[in-house]
Enzyme design. Structure first.
Site, PDB file in Angstrom:
ATOM      1  N   GLY A 176       2.512  11.424   1.581  1.00 16.08           N
ATOM      2  CA  GLY A 176       3.608  11.476   0.617  1.00 16.08           C
ATOM      3  C   GLY A 176       4.765  12.290   1.170  1.00 16.08           C
ATOM      4  O   GLY A 176       4.992  12.353   2.387  1.00 16.08           O
ATOM      5  N   SER A 177       5.424  12.971   0.287  1.00 16.60           N
ATOM      6  CA  SER A 177       6.656  13.655   0.689  1.00 16.60           C
ATOM      7  C   SER A 177       6.433  14.815   1.643  1.00 16.60           C
ATOM      8  O   SER A 177       7.388  15.312   2.235  1.00 16.60           O
ATOM      9  CB  SER A 177       7.382  14.165  -0.560  1.00 16.60           C
ATOM     10  OG  SER A 177       7.725  13.061  -1.372  1.00 16.60           O
ATOM     11  N   THR A 178       5.184  15.297   1.742  1.00 15.54           N
ATOM     12  CA  THR A 178       4.967  16.364   2.734  1.00 15.54           C
ATOM     13  C   THR A 178       5.323  15.864   4.123  1.00 15.54           C
ATOM     14  O   THR A 178       5.676  16.632   5.005  1.00 15.54           O
ATOM     15  CB  THR A 178       3.491  16.821   2.745  1.00 15.54           C
ATOM     16  OG1 THR A 178       2.647  15.702   3.073  1.00 15.54           O
ATOM     17  CG2 THR A 178       3.073  17.364   1.389  1.00 15.54           C
ATOM     18  N   PHE A 179       5.266  14.548   4.306  1.00 22.39           N
ATOM     19  CA  PHE A 179       5.566  13.942   5.609  1.00 22.39           C
ATOM     20  C   PHE A 179       7.056  13.994   5.933  1.00 22.39           C
ATOM     21  O   PHE A 179       7.445  13.802   7.084  1.00 22.39           O
ATOM     22  CB  PHE A 179       5.062  12.492   5.620  1.00 22.39           C
ATOM     23  CG  PHE A 179       5.098  11.837   6.980  1.00 22.39           C
ATOM     24  CD1 PHE A 179       4.158  12.149   7.956  1.00 22.39           C
ATOM     25  CD2 PHE A 179       6.083  10.901   7.295  1.00 22.39           C
ATOM     26  CE1 PHE A 179       4.194  11.548   9.198  1.00 22.39           C
ATOM     27  CE2 PHE A 179       6.128  10.300   8.547  1.00 22.39           C
ATOM     28  CZ  PHE A 179       5.168  10.615   9.505  1.00 22.39           C
TER      29      PHE A 179
END
Lengths: 626, 382
Positions: free
Chosen positions: A325-328
């Site tokens: 998800g957005s951690t990427f």
């Protein structure tokens, strides 16, 4: 004279023949002496060995299994006294009657009874056979008191493996279990220790990986036995070498705190030292009690574990695969900077992004307006990263993702690590047979699509960001048998440290600047602030119809359809030391579920680090408990 | 010096006979027996009970019997030779009818107060009867076929009865001892060659009639490793015990094979093995040397004797002793199949000890009366 000539002749014959007989006897005695010389002088070594083999019986003594302790010396696995009742058949006039009497103190099922009778039939009548194990102290005392009424029954104390923390460590420490046939098939199969009744070997986790050092060296007792196998006396005893102590990198207090914080979730968390890779906490909830495995699990217990939707047997920290998800977006940002994108370049977010004949949506329906890199990370703006990813392409993203440790396994000391997926053009063609679509680059840029990562990999990602671009590797073991293990090298990565600083600053924004997605979960204590990145990994497809009528809130969905909640972070911001990843399966959103939990755990890590800086010096407390 | 005449007639007084008694030989027997006592003391883990003390008492009784037998005039023994033989034969036959089984064989006769083994008595009386018979034959008469029928029957009848019990060891011993008397009496060589061929021819027939356990003993003897935990066990363990004793042995009461019960029958048939284990090659050779000395003494008695009855009787006793010692020790060393023959004076056992001392009494009687000359027709001693 009565002695006439004829008698004289028979006397001569007699004398001659008597001397012949005497000579024959002398010859026979010479033969006997020769035979004795052969047996007693020439062959004596051979026969002496055979006599010793007759007389001396070697009995293996199982070595005491090594302890497993945390970095501060807290015992995580040790040997506990196991109170047993054994029966010596020859001392019992009526075995059945004795068992009947004993069953008033301890439970003996018909199945147990059958097994006991079989064991008795198999062994010599003077050999003790285990009747009942794991007695309580009260039961044990009762057996002791009633000994006169229980002829042949003797109380006995053995050793069994004990895990004081049970579920909180099951996935790391693992458990031991009885030797199975397949354990005998390996190269270790000849080891006579494995055939010792009641011997246990490591079946999972650290217990399995370090089974050899933990096991130690078997001792032997040389006993003199008579022709019937009865022990006459002990000749010599080699106690063997107890197994080595394994010191883990874990901090049990943090582990307990984290488990408690996540106990109602199906979640996992990995806390790492960003410099040496020490894993401070390694959580996968729910856990299970490894002590049950040691004694053998009932079918019901097993079914309950297997059918639990929260999958307690899976070590989610290494075997749970989640879209990052957005951690990427941290990875996409660094890839963009590497590709020459100006961090100050802005993208206007209107909530949706047209690509081909398709719209890509931002999580914020109304859009973020004009967004640069810092704000893109801080607000986790999807549109900014769609656009950026499109500009730099999948190859650039894949390269950086791999540099930061995604799609990789680390030879962690426990089995079951999964590699996940970092997609590339080649990968897609090989797996699906279809060439890479540019749209897929866009969704990869926000951590969706084919990407699959483990919480361990995300912790490595966070660590490598936090330490400014050093390829640190995670480890769970600090020392084996009193020897500290060398810290694995963390080579400088081929990434401009300036770019990493920009991402760090963006993550600082997430947590510490008003409007950041995790601002509500910030650490207000000065000096303890963390910097993080939220992530919500979608597990379902949102239809156009749903978008028009409003995307359904996670809380209204069935548990298994809710988004995974993710959070990666490091702390303290000013001088990072720890990094962490936290994933709550179907937790809803990273900012709502994962970030608060991560904040609590990280604060505990930092505070405990201050309170207790002195790590356990291995071997300083010996290998025995006490 | 003695007046020679005093020893040629029947005027010898008891005191003269006691003077003539070879006390050195009794001492030799005492030494041999004492080795037995020591081993029996060791078997019982350092205790005189249950074996050593009884054996000492038996040797005491045996010595008295020996002296008593030795003092009786040799002509008396000659006169009672046939009657004694007849009694023994009846007893052996009685065992077949009313005897009870011990150790898997029917050998004992219960006379109410004591149990006797008639085959032991037969071993002695057969020597007396054969010596008596051949005493009456001149050398050229010995090899006449018609003169051989009676002595052949004297052997064959008891052997047949003993084999039926079944007691192969005694049967062989009776046959061989009897054969040796024939030989010493001067029977022509051709008979021995014929007998040898007959025995070879008879082997298949005998084999057919052997009991399974007897056949197994032979098989096991030929290949002890065939069944190391079964029938071969005794021989194998015996060889291990002997071999592991080495030159000086493991020490008195320190034989592991014996004391940990790997060795079977160690107070009886396998006592020599225990000696070899505890006192080694040296101990075994010492005991064999003592036996050899006893044998040479008895052979010398036979040769010195001036009457054919005494010569043959002394030689018979000597040969019996030899075969006991040889068969027993060769068996425990694995040179012969396992045959239940005790080691004379050393193995625990009452009947064997007493009958052996009786035989030595006869030997000593031959020695005391060695200068007595007795006519072929017998004596007019009465």
């Amino acid at each position: 004279m009565q002695v006439d000539g004829r008698d004289n002749s028979r006397y001569k014959t007699f004398t001659r023949r008597a001397i012949m007989l005497g000579s024959a006897q002398a010859g026979a005695f010479a033969l006997l002496a020769g035979r004795m010389y052969y047996l007693q002088i020439m062959k004596t070594d051979e026969y002496r060995m055979l006599a010793e083999e007759n007389r001396i019986n070697v009995r293996l003594l199982a070595p005491l299994r090594g302890r497993i302790v945390d970095r501060y010396g807290t015992v995580l696995a040790s040997n506990r006294q196991n109170y047993r009742a054994v029966l010596i058949a020859e001392q019992t006039p009526d075995i059945q009657e004795t068992l009947d009497k004993l069953s008033r103190i301890v439970s003996i099922t018909p199945y147990d009874r059958k097994k006991i009778m079989r064991d008795i039939a198999r062994s010599p009548r003077f050999m003790p056979v285990t009747v009942s194990e794991d007695l309580t102290w009260e039961q044990f005392a009762q057996v002791n008191i009633n000994e006169p009424d229980l002829p042949g029954v003797q109380p006995d104390v053995g050793e069994t493996r004990h895990y004081p923390f049970a579920g909180e460590l099951a996935h790391v420490v693992g458990y031991v279990g009885p030797v199975a046939d397949k354990d005998m098939a390996g190269e270790d199969g000849d080891n006579p220790l494995l055939k010792l009744p009641g011997f246990r070997i490591g079946k999972s986790g650290i217990e399995k990986t370090y089974d050899a050092p933990l096991r130690g060296t078997a001792g032997a007792s040389h006993v003199e036995v008579n022709a019937y196998g009865r022990v006459i006396r002990e000749l010599s005893k080699d106690p063997g070498k107890p197994g080595s102590e394994i010191v883990l990198t874990l901090d049990m207090d943090i582990q307990k705190f984290a488990c408690e914080r996540l106990k109602d979730e199906s979640a996992s968390a990995v806390v790492m030292d960003i410099h040496n890779g020490d894993i401070i906490s390694f959580v996968s909830t729910p856990g299970f009690d490894p002590n049950d495995f040691n004694m053998g699990l009932s079918q019901d217990q097993w079914n309950a574990l297997v059918n639990n939707p929260y999958k307690p047997l899976t070590n989610k920290a290494i075997a749970g695969l989640y879209p990052p998800g957005s951690t990427f977006k941290t990875v996409t940002a660094i890839a963009a900077l590497e590709a020459g994108i100006d961090p100050n370049r802005t993208v206007t977010c209107t909530g949706k992004y047209a690509f081909g004949d398709h719209y890509f949506h931002c999580w914020k329906k109304d859009g973020h307006g004009s967004v640069g890199m810092h704000d893109g990370i801080k607000h986790s703006c999807d549109i900014y990263f769609y656009d950026t990813a499109r500009r730099i392409g999948i190859d650039a993203i894949e390269k950086v993702a791999r540099q930061f440790g995604l799609g990789e396994t680390y030879n962690l000391e426990i089995p079951g690590e999964k590699a996940g997926v970092v997609p590339s053009r080649d990968w897609k063609r090989a797996v699906t047979g279809v060439s890479w679509q540019q749209g897929e680059t866009l969704i990869t840029g926000i951590g969706q699509g084919y990407l699959l990562t483990t919480p361990l990999q995300l912790a490595v990602l966070a660590s490598r960001i936090a330490n400014g671009g050093y390829a640190v590797k995670p480890r769970l073991t600090r020392a084996i048998g009193g020897d500290l293990l060398p810290v694995p090298e963390a080579p400088k990565m081929d990434i401009n440290p300036e770019w990493i600083k920009i991402v760090q600053s963006g993550m600082n924004g997430v947590s510490n600047e008003a409007g950041g997605t995790a601002f509500r979960s910030r650490i207000p204590d000065v000096g303890f602030e963390l910097a993080g990145k939220t992530g919500s990994a979608q597990v379902r497809r949102i239809t156009m119809a749903e978008r028009d009528s409003g995307v359904r809130k996670n809380e209204t969905l069935e548990w298994r359809l809710r988004d995974h909640a993710l959070f990666i972070c490091f702390a303290p911001v000013a001088e990072p030391k720890y990094a962490m990843s936290l994933v709550i399966e179907h937790g809803g959103s990273g900012s709502g579920a994962a970030a608060p939990a991560a904040r609590d755990i990280m604060l505990e890590v930092e505070k405990r680090n201050l309170a207790r800086p002195q790590a356990y010096v291995p071997g300083s407390r010996g290998t025995e408990e006490g | 010096m003695f007046d020679l005449r005093r020893f040629t007639g029947h005027e010898m007084k008891i005191s003269d006979k006691l003077m003539e008694f070879n006390w050195g030989f009794l001492l030799l027997l005492g030494v041999i027996s004492s080795i037995g006592f020591a081993m029996l003391y060791s078997v019982a883990d350092g205790s005189f009970s249950p074996w050593a003390m009884k054996q000492i008492v038996r040797f005491g009784i045996g010595s008295a019997i020996m002296i008593g037998v030795a003092l009786i005039d040799l002509r008396v023994w000659m006169r009672v030779a046939y009657p004694l033989y007849a009694v023994a034969l009846v007893l052996v036959a009685a065992v077949d009818i009313v005897g009870f089984k011990g150790m898997g064989a029917q050998r004992w006769l219960n006379l109410g107060i004591i149990q006797i083994q008639p085959s032991e008595i037969m071993k002695i009386t057969i020597l007396l009867a054969l010596a008596r018979y051949f005493h009456g034959l001149a050398l050229d008469e010995v090899s006449r076929l018609r003169n051989l029928i009676v002595p052949a029957l004297l052997i064959v009848v008891p052997v047949g009865l003993v084999v039926k019990q079944p007691d192969l060891g005694t049967a062989i011993l009776l046959t061989v001892a009897g054969g040796v008397i024939f030989f010493a009496a001067g029977l022509a060589w051709r008979y021995f060659i014929i007998a040898g061929l007959a025995v070879l021819g008879a082997i298949p027939v005998i084999w057919e009639r052997l009991h399974d356990y007897q056949r197994n003993r032979v098989f096991t003897f030929l290949d002890p490793e065939r069944d190391p935990l079964g029938a071969g066990y005794h021989i194998l363990q015996s060889k291990i015990a002997l071999g592991s004793g080495g030159l000086f042995g493991k020490g008195f009461m320190a034989g592991t094979q014996a004391h940990l019960n790997f060795l079977p029958e160690k107070q009886t048939d396998f006592i020599f093995t225990m000696l070899g284990e505890e006192l080694g090659f040296v101990g075994g050779i010492v005991l064999l040397s003592l036996y050899f000395a006893a044998l040479m003494f008895s052979l010398n008695v036979a040769i010195q004797c001036r009457n054919q009855f005494g010569r043959l009787l002394a030689l018979g006793v000597s040969v019996t002793l030899f075969f006991y010692v040889f068969i027993n020790t060769a068996m425990v060393m694995g040179l012969l199949p396992v045959v239940g023959v005790p080691l004379p004076l050393v193995s625990y056992g009452g009947t064997a000890m007493l009958s052996l001392m009786f035989a030595f009494g006869l030997l000593m009687s031959c020695y005391i009366h060695r200068n007595l000359e007795i006519g072929r027709g017998g004596s007019n001693f009465w």
